[in-house]
Scaffold this active site. Structure first.
Site, short mmCIF file in Angstrom:
data_model
loop_
_atom_site.label_atom_id
_atom_site.label_comp_id
_atom_site.label_asym_id
_atom_site.label_seq_id
_atom_site.Cartn_x
_atom_site.Cartn_y
_atom_site.Cartn_z
N ASP A 18 -3.67 2.05 -0.42
CA ASP A 18 -2.89 0.90 0.02
C ASP A 18 -1.47 0.96 -0.56
OD1 ASP A 18 -2.48 -1.97 0.93
OD2 ASP A 18 -2.25 -2.19 -1.24
N GLU A 59 -1.18 4.84 3.27
CA GLU A 59 -0.50 3.80 4.04
C GLU A 59 0.97 3.82 3.59
OE1 GLU A 59 -0.56 -1.02 4.78
OE2 GLU A 59 -0.47 -0.14 2.79
#
Length: 668
Positions: free
Chosen positions: A336, A389
């Site tokens: 993330d 990401e």
């Protein structure tokens, strides 16, 4: 400094020549830190097992439990819990030879009080006062239903019988088709779903849909359910709101037996700022795990930022990576917030010059951490999957470290869903730009792999809309019956299918879909919170809509299933980049070849074209194997799949291209 040889990343990307020294420098930093780790621990694998030292463990040689904690600025630590009637001072911890805090509980003395599932905390006296905290390396955290207070829980792990020895991840890594999901909101019931319910009720759906991997969100413990799992408090604890650690292992084991990989959404980009539940100010300082002062706080996320240059933090995070892969058999990670990790400005600038990827805004320690993380994953298994990401486009993100890269296997193509949302929000159908579409879906480095997606959880959260909602909005509530005639729904269903087909066929080396979006789930995702009276109305998936034979949702689901089957069968995403065959900006026609298949799209809102000429690279005969206009997919049956199309002397196919239709042809 390493010699001045040009690394393969720069040799392959001429535009990076002005940045050659910066790329070489980041590679050298990695080598230096990795060498220091190996000198200290023997290997990065040994370095990444500090979770076996800190926390609560039973030591057979000493016949008792030992609890250790790293808290350098603390004055005193005391273990407390059910076992001692929550007496804050009866069990003081002592500094050991390493300078860590430690306490030993002999089995004979505590066998009747220090029990499986008993609750514990650590009382810490520091420069700011005295506080009851949750052990940093605790493996289970539970919330009291009455007081809502969180506490660590002693978990005497049972020996889990894994049966996934023969699971082969290598073919999945070659072409990951990912189903992004959240265990808690996966059910239709107004409740928090469990690991076992997901295993029994949702995994079979995913298997039938053809996806070969799931990406699990919100696994790491987080105090606020509505954070979607992105404000992590306890990094080694699987969220207890979904069930026990053994039940999570059962979910993973069953997925493997179905041939489905399980990728974990790992959050090492930041941590919850809570004092009571998390790591913040654990030893009384503001710089134990995080940067001190403003640099340690993310204003946009209201959370704390790790100090990746600190030895103990590196060991904490790398051990966390090893723990989940080995203890729970996860097959890899989706990291993330990688942009926020890499840059001190968190990516809030325009990257209009190559040097901006490597200037003073880069956190060099963070980049080194990511390289170490990927090196560790590869040490554990070369088949494990690592996905970033990342939105800036950092060069070399998905190149091997030895090439001068950061070592990820894939990056998420975050620009593609942004493109689709922007197009649907701001352009009439007649204004769609085929050149822009081709550029957004195909513009990526040849040697860096991408996971394409039309929408993920980001587009479905409150504050935005899913693609289905952008296309059909309130009409979905009243006109999704088979007998309902509605132009908005007809358009929405047609474009929903086309958007997915062109995205998966053109956009990357893998594909991702968010749970329920494949059948056009009609509503956003909104977790229980004060603003909605703590309702579960929107924190669930309405599978009954997809299963109801009298509703049109089945058309989208059935098309998605056939699309995934085709992509898997022909290794479309595993193939080299697409070759454009034809683009007509006026008629909104796009044709390209990939995996020896011909993809043709007519995005025009009303023009159907007869005998339209598409040049192909091989003279032969072709047949349609999938098209979005089939009646079983909610189309109008304007094409006949039994027909064969042969090229003329010029190598051109003459096709009937109905409006708002996508098709795939193969050579016969």
């Amino acid at each position: 400094m390493e010699d001045s040889k040009i690394l393969p990343l720069v040799m392959d990307e001429a535009w990076l020549e002005p940045c050659a020294s910066a790329i070489s420098a980041r590679h050298q930093r990695f080598l230096e830190v990795k060498n220091a780790i190996e000198n200290h621990s023997g290997s990065i694998l040994e370095f990444a097992r500090i979770h076996e030292y800190y926390g609560i463990h039973f030591e057979k040689m000493r016949n008792g439990w030992v609890y250790r904690e790293w808290a350098p600025a603390a004055h005193n630590l005391f273990l407390m819990g059910d076992f001692n009637g929550w007496n804050r001072y009866s069990h003081p911890m002592r500094r050991n030879h390493r300078g860590d805090w430690e306490i030993f509980l002999p089995f004979d003395e505590y066998k009747d009080s220090f029990l499986h599932q008993s609750k514990v905390k650590v009382h810490i006296e520091n420069q700011k006062g005295a506080f009851d905290r949750i052990p940093a390396y605790i493996k289970r955290v539970v919330q009291d239903e009455q007081t809502h207070d969180y506490a660590g829980q002693v978990w005497m792990e049972q020996e889990f019988e894994w049966s996934d020895r023969d699971f082969d991840l290598s073919t999945i890594k070659n072409q990951p088709l990912i189903y992004e999901c959240h265990v808690g909101m996966a059910l239709e019931k107004h409740k928090v779903g469990t690991y076992l319910e997901f295993e029994k009720e949702i995994l079979p759906r995913i298997k039938k849909a053809g996806y070969n991997a799931i990406q699990l969100m919100a696994v790491m413990e987080h105090p606020y359910y509505g954070s979607f799992g992105y404000h992590v408090s306890n990094f080694f604890a699987a969220s207890s709101r979904f069930g026990t650690p053994e039940e999570l292992k059962s979910l993973v084991n069953t997925a493997h037996k179905m041939g489905i990989a399980v990728i974990m959404d790992i959050v090492h980009s930041h941590a919850v700022k809570n004092i009571n539940e998390g790591l913040n100010e654990f030893d009384g300082s503001d710089h134990q795990y995080f940067h001190a002062g403003p640099r340690g706080y993310h204003e946009g996320w209201d959370s704390k930022l790790f100090d990746y240059g600190k030895w103990e933090v590196l060991q904490f995070l790398l051990s966390n990576i090893r723990y989940w892969l080995e203890e729970f058999h996860f097959d890899g990670y989706r990291f993330d917030g990688v942009t926020s990790i890499i840059y001190n400005h968190h990516g809030n600038i325009s990257f209009d010059n190559p040097t901006k990827y490597f200037d003073e805004g880069v956190d060099d320690d963070a980049v080194t951490y990511l390289q170490l993380a990927n090196a560790l994953i590869q040490e554990i298994s070369t088949d494990k999957i690592s996905i970033a990401e990342e939105v800036s486009g950092m060069p070399g993100l998905c190149r091997p470290i030895d090439d001068g890269g950061i070592g990820f296997d894939f990056r998420l193509a975050m620009g593609i869903p942004d493109f689709w949302i922007k197009t649907l929000k701001h352009k009439q159908d007649e204004e769609w730009d085929m050149f822009e579409l081709w550029h957004e879906l195909s513009n990526r480095p040849q040697k860096e792999k991408t996971i394409a997606y039309a929408e993920s959880h980001d587009q479905a959260l409150v504050g935005d809309k899913s693609l289905a909602f952008w296309l059909m909005d309130k009409e979905m509530y009243f006109n999704m019956g088979l007998e309902d005639e509605n132009l908005v729904i007809d358009r929405g269903i047609a474009l929903h299918k086309m958007i997915r087909l062109v995205t998966i066929g053109l956009g990357g080396e893998g594909y991702l879909n968010f749970i329920g979006n494949e059948f056009g789930h009609p509503e956003w995702v909104d977790f229980p919170r004060a603003g909605n009276d703590w309702s579960y109305q929107y924190a669930r998936r309405q599978w009954s809509l997809r299963d109801n034979p009298s509703l049109k949702y089945k058309f989208l689901a059935d098309f998605d299933e056939e699309m995934i089957k085709l992509v898997a069968g022909y290794d479309v995403c595993a193939s080299s980049h697409a070759h454009q065959l034809f683009l007509d900006p006026q008629m909104k026609i796009l044709a390209y070849e990939r995996a020896r298949l011909i993809f043709v799209f007519n995005f025009h809102p009303f023009e159907s074209l007869f005998g339209y000429e598409i040049p192909v690279r091989k003279k032969s005969s072709y047949q349609i194997i999938l098209h979005s206009d089939e009646e079983k997919f909610g189309g109008f049956s304007r094409l006949d799949k039994s027909l064969k199309y042969s090229t003329d002397d010029n190598g051109t196919l003459k096709l009937y291209l109905p409006s708002r239709v996508g098709m795939v042809l193969k050579e016969i």
